[in-house]
Design an enzyme around this catalytic site. Structure first.
Site, mmCIF file in Angstrom:
data_model
loop_
_atom_site.group_PDB
_atom_site.id
_atom_site.type_symbol
_atom_site.label_atom_id
_atom_site.label_comp_id
_atom_site.label_asym_id
_atom_site.label_seq_id
_atom_site.Cartn_x
_atom_site.Cartn_y
_atom_site.Cartn_z
ATOM 1 N N SER A 25 0.813 -1.220 0.000
ATOM 2 C CA SER A 25 0.000 0.000 0.000
ATOM 3 C C SER A 25 0.842 1.263 0.000
ATOM 4 C CB SER A 25 -0.927 0.001 1.225
ATOM 5 O OG SER A 25 -0.170 -0.047 2.426
ATOM 6 N N ASN A 79 3.667 3.858 -2.294
ATOM 7 C CA ASN A 79 3.475 4.707 -3.475
ATOM 8 C C ASN A 79 3.117 3.913 -4.716
ATOM 9 O OD1 ASN A 79 3.921 7.153 -2.197
ATOM 10 N ND2 ASN A 79 6.120 7.144 -2.589
ATOM 11 N N CYS A 91 12.231 -0.167 -12.648
ATOM 12 C CA CYS A 91 11.829 1.054 -13.355
ATOM 13 C C CYS A 91 12.837 1.388 -14.451
ATOM 14 C CB CYS A 91 11.675 2.215 -12.383
ATOM 15 S SG CYS A 91 13.173 2.663 -11.471
ATOM 16 N N GLY A 98 11.405 1.002 -0.113
ATOM 17 C CA GLY A 98 11.533 -0.223 -0.899
ATOM 18 C C GLY A 98 12.596 -0.093 -1.973
ATOM 19 N N THR A 99 12.590 1.036 -2.686
ATOM 20 C CA THR A 99 13.592 1.270 -3.728
ATOM 21 C C THR A 99 14.988 1.307 -3.129
ATOM 22 O OG1 THR A 99 12.020 2.516 -5.081
ATOM 23 C CG2 THR A 99 14.360 2.888 -5.503
ATOM 24 N N ARG A 100 15.136 2.027 -2.034
ATOM 25 C CA ARG A 100 16.460 2.162 -1.419
ATOM 26 C C ARG A 100 16.983 0.836 -0.871
ATOM 27 N NH1 ARG A 100 17.580 7.663 -0.604
ATOM 28 N NH2 ARG A 100 15.809 8.992 -1.143
ATOM 29 N N ASN A 110 16.502 -1.984 -2.187
ATOM 30 C CA ASN A 110 16.704 -2.944 -3.279
ATOM 31 C C ASN A 110 17.652 -2.434 -4.361
ATOM 32 O OD1 ASN A 110 14.835 -5.268 -2.692
ATOM 33 N ND2 ASN A 110 13.357 -3.590 -2.602
ATOM 34 N N ASN A 167 9.779 7.281 -12.750
ATOM 35 C CA ASN A 167 10.319 5.951 -12.458
ATOM 36 C C ASN A 167 9.261 5.041 -11.854
ATOM 37 O OD1 ASN A 167 10.732 7.958 -10.288
ATOM 38 N ND2 ASN A 167 11.473 6.230 -9.086
#
Length: 318
Positions: A10, A12, A128, A163-165, A167, A287
């Site tokens: 849940s 972004n 992305c 999550g992006t950071r 991974n 992205n």
């Protein structure tokens, strides 16, 4: 009748995907949004929009009354969590579209290879950077032999959530592999840059492809332009920043590629920007938008295949 889908995550990406489906899809219905934070803005927004929610993650999703009716599940969590989610969802025969860098299923870029994997139990959206750049590598590869491709994805730091950071390593490794297996390069490399500029900048992508010296520059440029148009069918903000550039890497200054040695040839440089649609996220977060747009395009193609009558381009799936 619309196909029911669920979204796990849940944050972004999950919230933007939910809103995209609600606003634009004629074939999909969001039946549930699952998160793990009861105070999540995404869950609150879903409830306001009439979407069933749970803050108990996949375990809560399994207990929801609507779960049996769900056919496709989007996973917008993390690579680590996805391995467990995929194992569970396979037991219930749910088709999974993976927006994490876990790479459980085949890599899928809609304009390049989606038709090959429509029936796969798990489809990986790569990353992305992969969704933005692999179409260009594939465009070059369909008219010339790509010995090496290097992509650089620059995104606004503001659009890179936890999550992006968490991974980043998975992002670079996953994207590089997909540049090879989907894009068609003999060897690929991926770099991501988190740009802290204020105000935040739109996603920018740079793609370098090294081909044989005698590759047809006109054919490469035309192929790239066709691919740009194909991607724009589901990501309108995907565009070239300038014309395709060419230069030669000669014997006097070859590039040294690990595993390939010293190479020379024609270098194609493509510069892109990706502006988001602004459904939920800021427009600079291209992205995230390209990931949710690619996932939506994939699910809609799957839905069209399932609803197609026998004999109309494919059998109707049960």
């Amino acid at each position: 009748m619309k196909i029911k889908v669920a979204i796990i995550g849940s944050g972004n990406i999950g919230t933007d995907l939910m809103i995209k489906i609600l606003r634009t899809s004629e074939t999909l219905e969001v039946a549930a949004l699952a998160g793990i934070d009861p105070k999540s803005e995404g869950l609150a927004r879903a409830r306001r929009l009439g979407v069933a929610t749970t803050h108990q993650g996949i375990d809560g999703l399994l207990r929801m009354d609507v779960f049996d009716e769900i056919e496709i599940v989007f996973d917008a969590t993390s690579a680590k969590a996805h391995f467990r989610h995929d194992k569970i969802l396979r037991e219930y025969s749910k088709q999974v579209i993976d927006l994490t860098p876990a790479s459980v299923g085949p890599f899928v870029v809609p304009v390049v290879n989606l038709d090959e994997h429509l029936g796969a139990p798990n489809l990986s959206m790569v990353s992305c950077g992969g969704q933005a750049t692999i179409p260009i590598v594939a465009a070059v590869a369909r008219v010339a032999k790509v010995h090496y491709a290097e992509i650089v994805a620059s995104i606004a730091s503001e659009s890179a959530g936890p999550g992006t950071r968490a991974n980043i390593d998975e992002f670079t490794q996953t994207t590089a592999r997909a540049v090879e297996s989907v894009g068609g390069a003999r060897r690929g490399k991926a770099i991501i840059i988190l740009n802290p500029a204020e105000p935040p900048l739109i996603m920018r992508d740079t793609i370098f492809c090294l081909t044989d010296e005698d590759a047809d520059q006109g054919a490469i440029a035309a192929s790239v332009h066709r691919m740009i148009g194909d991607v724009q069918t589901y990501v309108p903000g995907y565009r070239l920043k300038q014309e395709v550039q060419f230069d030669f890497v000669g014997k006097d200054r070859p590039v040294r590629i690990p595993g390939l040695g010293e190479l020379e040839g024609l270098r194609t440089s493509v510069f892109l920007e990706v502006e988001g649609a602004g459904h939920y996220l800021p427009r600079y977060a291209g992205n995230l938008d390209i990931m949710t747009s690619a996932a939506l395009a994939t699910a809609e193609r799957i839905a069209a295949r399932r609803s197609a009558p026998a004999g109309a381009g494919g059998r109707k799936e049960q």
